[in-house]
Write an enzyme that holds these catalytic residues in place. Structure first.
Site, short mmCIF file in Angstrom:
data_model
loop_
_atom_site.label_atom_id
_atom_site.label_comp_id
_atom_site.label_asym_id
_atom_site.label_seq_id
_atom_site.Cartn_x
_atom_site.Cartn_y
_atom_site.Cartn_z
CD GLU A 61 35.79 39.48 36.93
OE1 GLU A 61 36.04 38.27 36.99
OE2 GLU A 61 35.09 39.99 36.02
CG ASP A 86 34.91 39.45 30.14
OD1 ASP A 86 35.82 38.67 29.79
OD2 ASP A 86 34.12 39.21 31.07
CD GLU A 95 32.19 34.43 30.32
OE1 GLU A 95 33.42 34.26 30.25
OE2 GLU A 95 31.66 35.15 31.20
C1 GCV Z 1 37.52 33.42 35.62
C2 GCV Z 1 34.76 37.05 33.00
C3 GCV Z 1 34.09 35.76 33.36
C4 GCV Z 1 34.62 35.21 34.67
C5 GCV Z 1 36.13 35.05 34.57
C6 GCV Z 1 36.72 36.42 34.24
C7 GCV Z 1 38.24 36.37 34.04
O1 GCV Z 1 34.38 38.05 33.91
O2 GCV Z 1 32.70 35.95 33.40
O3 GCV Z 1 33.99 33.97 34.90
O4 GCV Z 1 36.68 34.55 35.74
O5 GCV Z 1 36.17 36.89 33.03
O6 GCV Z 1 38.66 36.37 32.90
O7 GCV Z 1 38.96 36.34 35.01
#
Ligand code: GCV
Length: 711
Positions: A307, A386, A414
């Site tokens: 990411e 995720d 989340e």
């Molecule tokens: C910390 C998901 C979340 C992100 C997070 C990512 C990760 O994509 O939405 O906020 O980033 O996981 O686990 O690194």
């Protein structure tokens, strides 16, 4: 340890109790200490963790009229002995009866303890100082039962050595993510506006809660390491050391998330190439400096090439090269690298149906099995996507027998209601930990992360496992978690990391009795019954009114709250459901789809390959099927969608009504906070129901067999 010379001492009325932050006591209210605090308790041992035990005992006894007995001891009756295994003369007549136990009490490890009765005394013998601390909180959990003459003798040892929380707390407020990324409980308990928050009483209270549920490590900053965060490793190290000092007496080791680009952004080097000599030496020097300040520092957590974060792929090096670079710097100092396996292409062409995000972690990491140093822990999210409400267990867990693996859970909610919805995650985690990737005869996921070797000829590494890690859910909210009932998730995570075989309902029993102590409640049976009725099945309820049959997402992009069925359908993030007029779901078979099922060993590779054998709850994760496909339950896919969404909302409405039974029975402020959240949950669940049902009615044109109003 208190004075070992002079007159016998009985300490009562000790004024010091780890500070009193103005936060909810969660699972450690004073009342939970009543049974222990009204007894004569002898603590024997030395060191900072024993001091913590002594402070707790002294305080509890002063509160409830007991006696904390400290050395040198008189020959007097004792109700409870909390003792470290000792060498040399026995410390007190009351403990002489323990001699045989003391001699045979080996095998407890540093963190284990033995609990038994000797005559009229309850005796807890610990293998090391941490064991004494965990033993103390176990006695608190047992309450009066700890003093029952029939108390069975039991040895307790954690199944997993590493039981860790990752904080996604930002030092500086992130313009999109705020102070805590995916935080639903206010600000960070560690950081505020670019600097340390210095609310040490709160951190101390947190350390105490962690110890009381068995967690022994945390990382204190977000894995997305922004500019200010990077400097925690060097010029801001003092801020980390301060947190470590506060948590040390609770047996919690501190770790730090670092950016792979640190040699460039902090060290001024032109490269972060893991094979570059200057880069290696920068990490070695920097890491030594960390240990000079924090001698028991745990190690680094790294999100690399994920990411948008920097990583070794930029330099044409592998993830193993990258992880080993940091591991090499940490190894002589006793630290580990938690290297995250959450790596995938987040710039995907959504029209390309061959690219499958679910495949990514395995494709990146499985070929590297055996290449990681022994102090690298590969941290794998429990599912391939995720932290969705329902995903299959990640195939990486079965694919890397020569690598030390940790599984990562998400306590912060989340994708499971963001601490506005009740969603008790114990049952989800229990299912994952008990899953057997190699079928009935093979090990469980829990055994893999414990480091248990496979039976038979399979090549497995020997040595410790990577344990369990979870993203934390606390903030500066007075109830820690925004939703008071979300405290149970943090508690359950710690307890399952200690013993992955615990029953989630039994964990909830513990949590309810600690949080709402029966001795402080007019109607403890009603409290227990009501909280169970609301929480036991709340994960499955949440699943019912959100994305169906394992397909995932359908949330608003960015904040990930609330329904938007096509929220991620035409996006580069790789999270699709492919609904059209004929059907829905992702074909991940090897026969006609992305080939993802091939990543599993037998039997799952075959079980998931066919819609005939694929479990209903994962059908749309693995298969694209017509709306009239008949599930094992006997229902069609479309009717299942309608029915579960109606049922889910009804269950949430029932939760709301049920909670009202506790008005006037428990703390009114807490009651009101939960009522507010349940109010929101009812509204949100209805919104989910109406969006999802309408969407699929419009796509499929199939009416509800029961004739309910859909839109
Ligand atoms: C910390 C998901 C979340 C992100 C997070 C990512 C990760 O994509 O939405 O906020 O980033 O996981 O686990 O690194």
């Amino acid at each position: 340890m208190a004075g070992s010379a002079g007159e016998p001492t009985t300490v009562t009325g000790h004024p010091h109790r780890f500070g009193e932050p103005s936060v909810h006591p969660a699972w450690l209210p004073s009342e939970a200490f009543r049974a222990l605090g009204s007894r004569r308790v002898l603590v024997h041992g030395d060191g900072p963790l024993v001091d913590t035990v002594e402070t707790e005992v002294t305080w509890a006894c002063s509160r409830f009229g007991g006696q904390a007995l400290v050395a040198p001891y008189r020959d007097e009756p004792v109700d409870l002995v909390l003792a470290l295994r000792w060498a040399g003369p026995l410390p007190a007549p009351a403990t002489r009866a323990l001699a045989p136990l003391n001699e045979t009490g080996g095998g407890l490890g540093d963190e284990g303890f033995l609990l038994t009765r000797v005559g009229d005394t309850t005796v807890l013998l610990a293998g090391g100082p941490a064991g004494l601390l965990y033993g103390l909180y176990h006695v608190v959990r047992l309450g009066e039962a700890a003093f029952d003459p029939g108390l069975p003798t039991r040895r307790h040892r954690p199944a997993l050595r590493r039981r860790m929380l990752d904080h996604w707390d930002n030092v500086a407020v992130h313009p999109l993510m705020g102070q805590v990324e995916r935080g639903y409980a206010g600000g960070s308990i560690f950081w505020r506006n670019g600097g340390p928050r210095r609310d040490l009483a709160r951190i101390r209270a947190y350390g105490r809660l962690l110890a009381a549920c068995g967690i022994n490590a945390i990382s204190v900053n977000n894995v997305n390491v922004g500019g200010t965060e990077a400097r925690l490793l060097t010029e801001r190290l003092g801020d980390v050391a301060e947190i470590a000092d506060v948590l040390r007496p609770f047996g919690v080791r501190v770790h730090l998330s670092v950016t792979f680009a640190a040699p460039v952004v902090l060290g001024g080097l032109p490269t972060a190439d893991p094979l570059d000599e200057k880069v290696r030496s920068w990490w070695a020097t920097t890491t030594r400096q960390v240990y000079e300040r924090i001698p028991d520092f745990g190690g680094y957590v790294v999100k690399a090439d994920s990411e948008g974060q920097p990583g070794p792929l930029t330099y044409g090096r592998s993830h193993a090269d990258g992880a080993n670079l940091l591991a090499e710097a940490l190894a002589p100092l006793g630290g580990v690298v938690h290297w995250r396996a959450f790596v995938y292409n987040h710039r995907q062409d959504w029209r390309d149906r061959r690219t499958d995000r679910a495949r990514a972690a395995y494709d990146h990491f499985a070929p590297l099995d055996g290449e990681f140093r022994t102090n690298v822990i590969l941290q794998v999210k429990y599912g391939p996507i995720d932290f969705q409400t329902r995903e299959p267990v990640s195939p990486v867990i079965a694919a890397m027998p020569a690598t030390r693996l940790a599984v990562e859970m998400q306590v912060t909610q989340e994708y499971t209601g963001q601490q506005r919805h009740v969603c008790y995650l114990g049952p989800l985690w229990r299912e994952i930990l008990g899953f057997r990737p190699w079928g009935e005869e093979g090990r469980t996921v829990a055994a893999v992360v414990a480091g248990e070797p496979a039976q038979g000829p399979t090549r497995t590494r020997s040595g410790p496992g990577g344990g369990l890690v979870a993203v934390a859910n606390v903030g500066d909210d007075p109830y820690w978690c925004g939703h008071p009932l979300a405290q149970a998730n943090l508690y359950a995570f710690g307890r399952l990391a200690w013993d992955p075989e615990l029953d989630p309902a039994a964990i909830l029993d513990e949590w309810i009795d600690l949080t709402f102590p029966p001795t402080a409640t007019e109607d403890p049976a009603l409290v227990r019954e009501t909280v169970h009725a609301i929480m036991d099945d709340s994960w499955r309820t949440y699943e019912r009114y959100t994305a169906p049959l394992g397909v995932g997402f359908m949330v608003n992009p960015g904040n990930h709250y609330g329904p938007q069925v096509d929220g991620y359908e035409y996006s580069p993030w790789g999270t699709y459901h492919f609904a059209d007029r004929d059907g829905v779901g992702v074909d991940r078979t090897r026969a006609t789809g992305t080939g993802y099922t091939d990543q599993y060993p037998w039997p799952w590779r075959d079980v998931y390959e066919s819609p005939e054998t694929c479990p209903d709850e994962l059908l749309l994760f693995f298969h694209h099927v017509p709306y009239d496909h008949v599930l094992h339950s006997g229902s069609t896919v479309i009717q299942h969608i309608y029915d579960t969404h109606f049922a889910g909302v009804e269950q949430v409405e029932a939760m709301f009504r049920r909670w009202q039974l506790l008005a006037g029975v428990i703390d009114p402020a807490l009651h009101e906070r939960v009522t507010d959240r349940l109010d929101e949950q009812v509204l949100s669940a209805r919104e989910w129901r109406d969006h999802v049902n309408t969407y699929f009615f419009r796509k499929s044109g199939v009416p509800d067999a029961r004739g309910r109003r859909i839109h």
